[in-house]
Design an enzyme around this catalytic site. Structure first.
Site, mmCIF file in Angstrom:
data_model
loop_
_atom_site.group_PDB
_atom_site.id
_atom_site.type_symbol
_atom_site.label_atom_id
_atom_site.label_comp_id
_atom_site.label_asym_id
_atom_site.label_seq_id
_atom_site.Cartn_x
_atom_site.Cartn_y
_atom_site.Cartn_z
ATOM 1 N N ASP A 455 2.694 26.743 -34.630
ATOM 2 C CA ASP A 455 1.702 26.532 -35.682
ATOM 3 C C ASP A 455 2.431 25.813 -36.824
ATOM 4 O O ASP A 455 3.658 25.777 -36.840
ATOM 5 C CB ASP A 455 1.208 27.923 -36.122
ATOM 6 C CG ASP A 455 0.239 27.838 -37.279
ATOM 7 O OD1 ASP A 455 -0.575 26.915 -37.295
ATOM 8 O OD2 ASP A 455 0.311 28.704 -38.167
ATOM 9 N N LYS A 456 1.703 25.246 -37.786
ATOM 10 C CA LYS A 456 2.381 24.568 -38.895
ATOM 11 C C LYS A 456 2.406 25.434 -40.151
ATOM 12 O O LYS A 456 3.458 25.861 -40.596
ATOM 13 C CB LYS A 456 1.700 23.229 -39.197
ATOM 14 C CG LYS A 456 2.310 22.489 -40.378
ATOM 15 C CD LYS A 456 1.567 21.224 -40.696
ATOM 16 C CE LYS A 456 0.252 21.488 -41.364
ATOM 17 N NZ LYS A 456 0.364 22.046 -42.730
ATOM 18 N N THR A 457 1.203 25.723 -40.691
ATOM 19 C CA THR A 457 1.127 26.431 -41.972
ATOM 20 C C THR A 457 1.641 27.853 -41.834
ATOM 21 O O THR A 457 1.138 28.611 -41.012
ATOM 22 C CB THR A 457 -0.322 26.444 -42.476
ATOM 23 O OG1 THR A 457 -0.824 25.113 -42.394
ATOM 24 C CG2 THR A 457 -0.397 26.932 -43.895
ATOM 25 N N LYS A 626 -15.571 19.755 -44.762
ATOM 26 C CA LYS A 626 -14.248 19.418 -45.339
ATOM 27 C C LYS A 626 -14.322 19.181 -46.860
ATOM 28 O O LYS A 626 -13.559 18.415 -47.412
ATOM 29 C CB LYS A 626 -13.651 18.162 -44.680
ATOM 30 C CG LYS A 626 -13.487 18.257 -43.184
ATOM 31 C CD LYS A 626 -12.791 17.011 -42.671
ATOM 32 C CE LYS A 626 -12.553 17.038 -41.177
ATOM 33 N NZ LYS A 626 -13.758 16.940 -40.362
ATOM 34 N N ARG A 674 -0.426 17.530 -49.486
ATOM 35 C CA ARG A 674 -1.816 17.741 -49.069
ATOM 36 C C ARG A 674 -2.691 17.159 -50.164
ATOM 37 O O ARG A 674 -2.564 17.552 -51.328
ATOM 38 C CB ARG A 674 -2.102 19.236 -48.923
ATOM 39 C CG ARG A 674 -1.327 19.880 -47.808
ATOM 40 C CD ARG A 674 -1.181 21.369 -48.048
ATOM 41 N NE ARG A 674 -2.385 22.127 -47.752
ATOM 42 C CZ ARG A 674 -2.564 22.852 -46.644
ATOM 43 N NH1 ARG A 674 -1.598 22.907 -45.752
ATOM 44 N NH2 ARG A 674 -3.664 23.511 -46.439
ATOM 45 N N GLY A 755 -4.453 23.501 -37.480
ATOM 46 C CA GLY A 755 -5.844 23.259 -37.864
ATOM 47 C C GLY A 755 -5.938 22.258 -39.008
ATOM 48 O O GLY A 755 -7.021 21.863 -39.433
ATOM 49 N N LYS A 842 -6.024 25.955 -29.097
ATOM 50 C CA LYS A 842 -4.579 26.211 -29.026
ATOM 51 C C LYS A 842 -4.247 26.942 -27.730
ATOM 52 O O LYS A 842 -3.296 26.596 -27.025
ATOM 53 C CB LYS A 842 -4.120 27.053 -30.222
ATOM 54 C CG LYS A 842 -4.163 26.315 -31.558
ATOM 55 C CD LYS A 842 -3.644 27.213 -32.681
ATOM 56 C CE LYS A 842 -3.598 26.466 -34.007
ATOM 57 N NZ LYS A 842 -2.991 27.253 -35.074
ATOM 58 N N ASP A 862 1.825 32.602 -37.123
ATOM 59 C CA ASP A 862 1.903 33.697 -38.099
ATOM 60 C C ASP A 862 0.548 34.220 -38.524
ATOM 61 O O ASP A 862 0.473 35.184 -39.266
ATOM 62 C CB ASP A 862 2.647 33.213 -39.355
ATOM 63 C CG ASP A 862 1.798 32.249 -40.156
ATOM 64 O OD1 ASP A 862 1.755 32.372 -41.394
ATOM 65 O OD2 ASP A 862 1.155 31.373 -39.556
ATOM 66 N N ASN A 865 -5.360 33.218 -36.517
ATOM 67 C CA ASN A 865 -5.834 32.101 -35.688
ATOM 68 C C ASN A 865 -4.830 31.718 -34.596
ATOM 69 O O ASN A 865 -5.124 30.892 -33.738
ATOM 70 C CB ASN A 865 -6.137 30.885 -36.577
ATOM 71 C CG ASN A 865 -4.933 30.456 -37.393
ATOM 72 O OD1 ASN A 865 -3.971 31.207 -37.537
ATOM 73 N ND2 ASN A 865 -4.969 29.263 -37.923
#
Length: 1124
Positions: A455-457, A626, A674, A755, A842, A862, A865
């Site tokens: 995952d990234k975040t 968004k 971001r 995401g 995922k 983490d 999701n």
């Protein structure tokens, strides 16, 4: 009326909705025409392209299906598939699911429910009283190894097949089963206690006669339940009333969606306005709720009060719901229950974790089948050499039982104890503190990984946002120039406070005069900064929370008074850390958010003046739109303004034409920021009233509510004034770059599934060095049909050694038509980034890699999701992060920081795999050597099916005499941890599985046959007069050989290994005194005995030592080159 609202077409960037597709279908079908595609075959596989549309969907599976037919398939495992599908079919018929339906729930009247709804009990147990024993036995005996031992042990009840004592067969099997049963029973009892604790929690239920206490499991649909602060919500409810004055409360949802931020929930207006709690029974009202579904972020329903004229209708959305498993964070709430038990969102979203079986266990299972085959062949040979005389069938079975030690029962016990030892070592490692092993059955998997899906975040990044950049089109401010913004803000608000004396009514808007004097006049930088900062301070969902020093009720009162707006006592709550970062930044430049409730918010200027705004409407952020918007009315001037902020892709078509937005967004994304675009639109009173009427109608419609609401809001989102572009940085976790470098050098391919939006994902991939500097990045263009996917895949095929970036929507299209081709291409990439991925996507990607590559996958995340991805992977690693503990609880291994994964794989993964491979093969060698001796013994004595060693000798051999030295192999290591981390390339060898393969297994078989033959023949050649001496000499030599072989296998000595060797030898020598029935004590204490045993042992072990020495000298393995 509500259903007749015209649908304005939703803009391109909003998610494709089937209703708008009818016009496009004709266009797409012409593009999808197979004749067009014949001219452009996908270079990888050109078969099947002349077929019609339906064949494209089955193309990847077509290959598989071609192979799966015929008798060969049936015999090789097809029967299993057929039996399995029949059982599934029967099970499906037996427990056919009840169809979930929408419902009408009357307040406080459970008896009025038309249907029977499930009981509100939590049940996490695997078994019940009746299924426990059969269930556990089935789980054990579905493994070939255990089933085999059961058959052998049962055969000993047949007198003609009996060989030796019953306990030699039943004691080990009983021990293994007892340990397993106890372990399962303890787990089951713990689950039962946890469930019981949850189910027996008491809640206050409101009835006509007042409050009564009910257990959580006795709550029904329609009950009115009171939930206190810090209490768990027991079932899915509609929020009717709260003790908070503002009619709203906060709830904590970290157990449901993994997010640690508090969520604001709003009570139904009609019931919140009732004077007293008991009045809920004096009204006649009902809630219409949609059927139970998975999505925790959406809800559609209506609240209707019948006893008034006209009837009162209120639309219900997600902000009026209180889902089960969340916790009330402020005030006391009263709700009406709409879903219970299995129908609650939290239970519907729970996926049952599969039982993970390690690759090493599967390999050992295959080897035991090969050994079983060898055992049967050996038995047949023995009977054949006898000449199939007499009851040969019985003799055959006796031989099978005699040679049953070829497959040792201690294999499972040793491996399971080994796994527990590795788990203990991982948790005790001081270099990776806080690591928890939750699944003790698969530590070896850590040494075999080829794909790491991250995952990234919160995993690669810290999920801590810092405001870095404000861009106004002509001028840009960074961290070093924020003081300029501060001085502009102080200056513009100083003007405001001095203006009213001149008779101006501009209140809080210094730029008003410049606006009214015509569009040609360009605003000064100062007024533009002021507008931008004010927009950022107003357009959000953040609530300032003040820690109360008094009781619950004191909290809101203290927040009302000015003197309590102390900065050090304030914390911000929001559902997104980006929003908190923006509000903190406006506070740092002088415009502070001091209070907020459902209808208003207050800002404090640098001079301490309070500006009040009424909140007229809020449009929350969704992953489809968004963007989020807010309409506010300024108290002092009455001006109505619509503010909006969102992703650049969503906002580009909403704001007025400009020439800088796209370029600057790209620049900020390349820096790893971001971006959010902020815009505004001033509304007149008439415009707003017209909008409000249409919006309220749309919200009450039952059919296509989402579409109608979106269409109404969209009518406002036109020609908005672009104010500014903000850049927020999500900082990388500590040591992410060196860790990713280490994993790449170890031959592990890293895929990032997030995401987040494409630009952010790409820039984090670059800044974290997931994609190395000299690597080209191929961004997969958005595709919506087969033809586009076809062309784009061909374009991608021509690129070599480049990283792939693809969005979730395009990925879905590719997988629908070209699954096999896409996965084949993606697997050749050094790195893959999938952005805008849903949690189910995922997990789907993980399963795809498992199916197509047959390599081991590891998922690390983490948040809530990431749970489905972690559970789907062969090895799931969770990080205890900002987003709560959900991922770390669902994972097989839990770590505290991403950088720990390097040591976990390189050191512990390597050791676990190497040690288990050595241990497994050594235990097999121990069984094969004694079976070889039995075979030699039987063949010399006229192929008699008589055991060589009886009773305690056999049990002692497998346990007390050799157990400790063999088990001490779990302390062995071929490379020091520092070396393994310094040379990650060593890890590549492990993924090839060479430590445990048919080749290494055959070498061990040859060693066993050689040693068994030498020991037996040596004893027979040197035995004197009595047969009892053969047993004494050969058994003693056998024990010494085993101890020496352990010493030969060990690569790094540990003091416990030496202790184990001498302890075992001591035990054997001490037991000689008691084993009179097997050994002649007068013979054992003589010199001939000693020299004969020494000679046989020397012949059996010395050649192997010589071979090992020569091999290490002339063809050393890679790790020994390093350590030398």
């Amino acid at each position: 009326m509500a259903d007749s609202i015209p649908l304005n077409p939703v803009r391109k960037n909003s998610k494709r909705i089937p209703y708008y597709n009818s016009a496009r279908l004709s266009r797409y079908s012409s593009e999808d025409d197979p004749s067009n595609l014949d001219e452009m075959p996908l270079m990888m596989s050109e078969e099947g392209f002349e077929n019609d549309e339906s064949d494209y969907q089955t193309l990847p599976r077509a290959r598989v299906n071609q192979r799966q037919s015929g008798l060969g398939w049936f015999l090789l495992g097809g029967w299993k598939v057929l039996c399995g599908s029949c059982c599934d079919c029967l099970a499906h018929i037996c427990r056919r699911k009840k169809e979930l339906k929408a419902r009408t729930v009357w307040l406080g009247c459970p008896e009025k429910c038309e249907e029977k709804y499930p009981k509100n009990a939590i049940k996490n147990q695997k078994y019940n009283i009746f299924t426990f024993v059969p269930g556990v036995l089935y789980q054990q005996f579905k493994f070939f190894l255990n089933l085999y031992f059961l058959v052998v042990a049962c055969s000993q009840f047949v007198p003609s097949l009996k060989i030796g004592y019953l306990y030699t067969y039943w004691a080990p099997l009983g021990f293994v089963l007892a340990v397993t049963m106890v372990r399962e029973a303890v787990d089951e009892v713990r689950r039962y206690q946890r469930d019981k604790e949850m189910n027996s929690q008491l809640y206050s239920k409101l009835t006509v006669r007042g409050k009564i206490q009910v257990k959580s499991s006795d709550i029904q649909v329609g009950d009115l339940i009171i939930v206190e602060k810090n209490q768990r919500i027991p079932a899915d409810m509609i929020f009717l009333r709260t003790s908070e004055k503002n009619g709203a409360c906060f709830i904590r949802t970290d157990q449901l969606d993994g997010e640690t931020d508090w969520k604001l929930k709003v009570a139904v207006g009609c019931t919140q306005r009732l004077p007293a709690l008991g009045d809920l029974f004096s009204i006649s009202a009902y809630v219409y709720a949609q059927r139970p579904q998975l999505d925790i972020h959406s809800f559609e329903g209506n609240f209707t009060r019948e006893d008034t004229d006209p009837q009162i209708h209120e639309s219900l959305s997600i902000e009026n719901t209180l889902w089960a498993s969340t916790v009330v964070a402020s005030g006391t709430v009263i709700g009406v229950v709409i879903y219970t038990g299995k129908e609650t969102r939290s239970v519907l979203n729970t996926s049952f974790a599969k039982n993970k079986v390690g690759l090493l266990d599967l390999e050992l299972n295959r080897l035991t089948k090969a050994l079983f085959l060898a055992q049967v062949v050996l038995s047949v040979v023995m009977v054949a050499l006898q000449g199939f005389v007499g009851p040969w069938f019985r003799n055959l079975f006796r031989f099978v039982v005699l040679f049953s030690y070829i497959i040792p029962i201690s294999l499972r016990v040793n491996l399971d104890m080994g796994k527990s030892a590795y788990g203990w070592m991982i948790m005790k490692d001081e270099n990776i503190p806080g690591t928890v092993v939750r699944t003790s059955t698969i530590p070896e998997e850590l040494g075999r990984l080829v794909y790491l899906l991250t995952d990234k975040t919160g995993t690669l990044t810290q999920n801590e946002m810092i405001f870095k950049r404000l861009h106004l089109g002509t001028v840009s401010y960074g961290t070093d120039t924020m003081d300029e913004i501060q001085s502009h803000i102080i200056q513009s608000y100083a003007q405001v406070t001095s203006q009213p004396s001149n008779g101006s009514t501009s209140g809080a808007t210094p730029s008003r005069k410049t606006q009214t004097s015509g569009p040609k006049v360009r605003k000064s930088v100062s007024s533009r900064i002021h507008e931008a900062v004010k927009a950022i301070a107003l357009c959000h969902n953040v609530t300032p929370v003040y820690e109360s020093h008094g009781g619950v009720n004191g909290e809101t009162e203290s927040a009302e008074a000015d003197q309590d707006f102390s900065d050090d006592n304030r914390t911000y709550q929001a559902s997104s850390p980006d929003e908190v970062a923006l509000v903190r930044w406006t506070e740092s430049v002088g415009l502070t958010l001091v209070n907020r409730d459902l209808t208003s918010l207050q800002l404090k200027t640098p001079s301490g003046q309070i500006l009040s705004f009424y909140i007229l409407q809020i449009f929350p952020f969704t992953s489809e739109s968004k963007r989020m918007g807010i309409i506010v009315r300024e108290e002092s001037t009455g001006d109505i303004t619509f503010y909006m902020k969102g992703a650049d892709v969503a906002m580009a078509s909403i704001v007025q034409y400009n020439d800088w937005l796209e370029e600057e967004c790209g620049n900020m994304a390349r820096e790893g920021l971001r971006t959010l675009v902020v815009a505004k639109k001033s509304l007149s009173e008439e415009q707003y009233q017209d909008f409000e009427n249409r919006y309220n109608q749309a919200k009450l419609s039952i059919h296509d509510r989402g579409l109608k609401v979106a269409a109404v809001v969209e009518s406002l989102e036109r020609e908005m004034e672009l104010l500014c572009l903000t850049g927020v940085e999500d900082q990388l976790q500590a040591d992410v770059r060196p860790t990713l470098e280490l994993l790449r050098n170890a031959g592990i391919k890293i895929w990032m599934l997030t995401g987040d939006k494409l630009e952010t994902a790409t820039c984090i991939a670059k800044s974290s060095h997931l994609v190395s500097r000299n690597q080209h990045i191929h961004v997969f263009k958005p595709v919506s049909n087969r033809g586009e996917a076809h062309l784009e895949l061909n374009a991608f095929r021509r690129k070599h050694d480049c990283a792939l970036v693809i969005s979730g929507d395009s990925l879905e299209v590719c997988l629908r038509y070209y699954e096999h081709e896409f996965v084949e291409l993606a697997c050749q990439c050094p790195a893959v980034v999938c952005c805008r991925c849903s949690p189910t996507q995922k997990a789907q990607i993980v399963r795809l890699l498992q199916q197509h590559t047959a390599n081991r996958t590891c998922a690390i995340g983490d948040g809530g999701n990431d749970v489905s991805m972690i559970q789907a992977a062969d090895c799931g690693i969770g990080i205890e992060g900002k987003e709560g503990k959900q991922a770390s609880l669902a994972a097989d291994f839990s770590i505290t920081q991403f950088k720990h994964i390097g040591r976990l794989l390189m050191v512990h993964g390597r050791n676990s795999y190497k040690r288990s491979a050595a241990l497994g093969q050594f235990v097999m060698h121990r069984g094969m050597i004694i079976s070889t001796m039995q075979a030699v013994f039987s063949s010399i004595f006229y192929f008699a099916s008589v055991p060589l060693y009886q009773g305690f000798l056999m049990v002692g051999y497998a346990t007390i005499y050799t157990m400790f030295p063999v088990f001490s192999l779990v302390l062995d290591q071929d490379v020091k941890p520092e070396m393994a981390l310094l040379y990650p390339e060593l890890y590549k060898d492990l993924t090839k599985g060479r430590s445990l393969s048919f080749k290494t297994f055959l070498i061990w078989v040859l060693i066993s046959v050689y040693q068994g033959g030498i020991l037996m023949y040596g004893a027979l050649v040197l035995f004197e007069s009595e047969f009892v001496h053969v047993v004494a000499i050969s058994f003693t030599a056998l024990i010494l050989t085993e101890l020496l072989m352990v010493a030969l296998t060990i690569r790094t000595w540990h003091w416990l290994m030496v202790v184990a060797e001498f302890f075992s030898l001591g035990c054997y020598l001490a037991s000689l005194a008691f084993l009179n029935e097997y050994f002649d004590l007068s013979f054992i204490t003589t010199w001939p005995f000693l020299w004969k045993v020494s000679a046989i042992t020397l012949v059996s072990c010395l050649p192997l030592y010589i071979i090992k020495y020569l091999k290490r000298k002339f063809s050393p393995p890679s790790y020994s080159k390093l350590s030398s």
